[in-house]
Design an enzyme around this catalytic site. Sequence first.
Site, short mmCIF file in Angstrom:
data_model
loop_
_atom_site.label_atom_id
_atom_site.label_comp_id
_atom_site.label_asym_id
_atom_site.label_seq_id
_atom_site.Cartn_x
_atom_site.Cartn_y
_atom_site.Cartn_z
N PRO A 92 0.82 -1.22 0.00
CA PRO A 92 0.00 0.00 0.00
C PRO A 92 0.85 1.27 0.00
O PRO A 92 0.36 2.35 -0.33
CB PRO A 92 -0.81 -0.10 1.30
CG PRO A 92 -0.76 -1.53 1.71
CD PRO A 92 0.56 -2.05 1.19
N GLU A 119 0.94 -7.71 8.14
CA GLU A 119 1.08 -6.25 8.17
C GLU A 119 2.15 -5.75 7.21
O GLU A 119 2.56 -4.60 7.27
CB GLU A 119 1.34 -5.77 9.60
CG GLU A 119 0.12 -5.90 10.50
CD GLU A 119 -1.12 -5.23 9.91
OE1 GLU A 119 -1.07 -4.03 9.62
OE2 GLU A 119 -2.15 -5.91 9.75
N ARG A 157 -0.70 -8.35 -21.59
CA ARG A 157 -1.43 -8.02 -22.82
C ARG A 157 -0.69 -7.00 -23.69
O ARG A 157 -1.03 -6.82 -24.86
CB ARG A 157 -2.86 -7.55 -22.51
CG ARG A 157 -2.95 -6.28 -21.71
CD ARG A 157 -4.39 -5.98 -21.34
NE ARG A 157 -5.20 -5.63 -22.49
CZ ARG A 157 -5.14 -4.47 -23.13
NH1 ARG A 157 -4.29 -3.54 -22.74
NH2 ARG A 157 -5.92 -4.22 -24.15
N ASP A 171 -6.16 1.75 -27.23
CA ASP A 171 -6.83 1.76 -25.93
C ASP A 171 -7.01 3.20 -25.46
O ASP A 171 -6.11 4.00 -25.58
CB ASP A 171 -5.99 1.05 -24.87
CG ASP A 171 -6.12 -0.46 -24.98
OD1 ASP A 171 -7.01 -0.91 -25.71
OD2 ASP A 171 -5.33 -1.15 -24.33
C1 9D3 Z 1 -5.20 -2.98 7.74
C2 9D3 Z 1 -3.73 -3.13 7.86
N1 9D3 Z 1 -3.09 -1.89 7.51
C3 9D3 Z 1 -2.99 -0.96 8.61
C4 9D3 Z 1 -2.16 -1.36 9.76
C5 9D3 Z 1 -1.86 -2.04 6.77
C6 9D3 Z 1 -1.91 -2.96 5.62
C7 9D3 Z 1 -0.95 -3.94 5.49
C8 9D3 Z 1 -0.99 -4.83 4.43
C9 9D3 Z 1 -2.90 -2.88 4.65
C10 9D3 Z 1 -2.94 -3.78 3.59
C11 9D3 Z 1 -1.99 -4.77 3.49
C12 9D3 Z 1 -2.02 -5.74 2.35
N2 9D3 Z 1 -2.04 -5.05 1.06
C13 9D3 Z 1 -1.11 -5.26 0.14
O1 9D3 Z 1 -0.23 -6.06 0.34
C14 9D3 Z 1 -1.17 -4.53 -1.10
C15 9D3 Z 1 -2.09 -3.53 -1.58
C16 9D3 Z 1 -3.26 -2.95 -1.01
O2 9D3 Z 1 -3.70 -3.24 0.12
N3 9D3 Z 1 -3.92 -1.99 -1.74
C17 9D3 Z 1 -3.52 -1.61 -2.98
N4 9D3 Z 1 -2.44 -2.13 -3.55
C18 9D3 Z 1 -1.74 -3.08 -2.84
S1 9D3 Z 1 -0.35 -3.82 -3.40
C19 9D3 Z 1 -0.19 -4.75 -2.07
#
Ligand code: 9D3
Length: 248
Positions: A92, A119, A157, A171
């Site tokens: 994220p 996490e 793609r 596209d």
């Molecule tokens: C709810 C937990 N969060 C706050 C403490 C942190 C958190 C850690 C790991 C939130 C999501 C994740 C898992 N997400 C991904 O690994 C992830 C992701 C995403 O959640 N949204 C958009 N793109 C991606 S790429 C990898």
Amino acid sequence: MRIDILSLFPEMFDGPFASSIIKRAVDKGLVNIYVNNFRNYAPDRHKVVDDYPYGGGAGMVLKPEPIFAAVEDLRGSPYVKNPQKPVILLSPQGRLFDQNIARELASRESLILICGHYEGADERVSQHLATDEISIGDYVLSGGEPAAIVMVDAIVRLIPGVIDCLSTADDSFSRGILEYPQYTRPANFRGCQVPDILLSGNHGEIEKWRRIQAVKRTLERRPDLLDSASLTAEEQKILARLEYFNHL
Ligand code: 9D3
């Protein structure tokens, strides 16, 4: 192209990679995709891949050792970062994936995608192992796997030969604006009519209508795209006219 995916849940990829365009690209030999469980690289006999966060807090953090070992197995040791051979941590905190990043990655010979879970991964993975960190959007996933599937689809793609027609260059996102509305038969569906212009057979007028519709939709639904869109002179005139009428 060769894509390696590191994930604790490799079965999540079975369905998506066995269908549609990705499967066709694999069958044609245009891409090789390997999904690797980095739990196999855990150094201890209990195959532990996560641990408590230093400093306390909720949840578990992915340990660096199994992830480094998996990448070194693929890329050789000592590991040296090379932007030409991307090692991408999905998280994220990454930069937002878009069509430009998809195009850039589609031009590489190889790609390693690391899917986090829990996490997230120890910060040393993003600092010293990954060449890039990517997010697919501002919403919370439970892991990086769906993001890896989205990225692989968008990238594969674009590999020459995967889609036979010229449609990838055309596209809407390649040009940075939304597509015009499409219709097929019947001309009247439950009282809803296909616009007369499309039934007229006047191809010049149809092209003009489509350009107007595409710009109009983009202005209404995704005005943010217009800042970086590559509009033709005619599209710029259409936009100026639409904006003028919006201000009346
Ligand atoms: C709810 C937990 N969060 C706050 C403490 C942190 C958190 C850690 C790991 C939130 C999501 C994740 C898992 N997400 C991904 O690994 C992830 C992701 C995403 O959640 N949204 C958009 N793109 C991606 S790429 C990898």
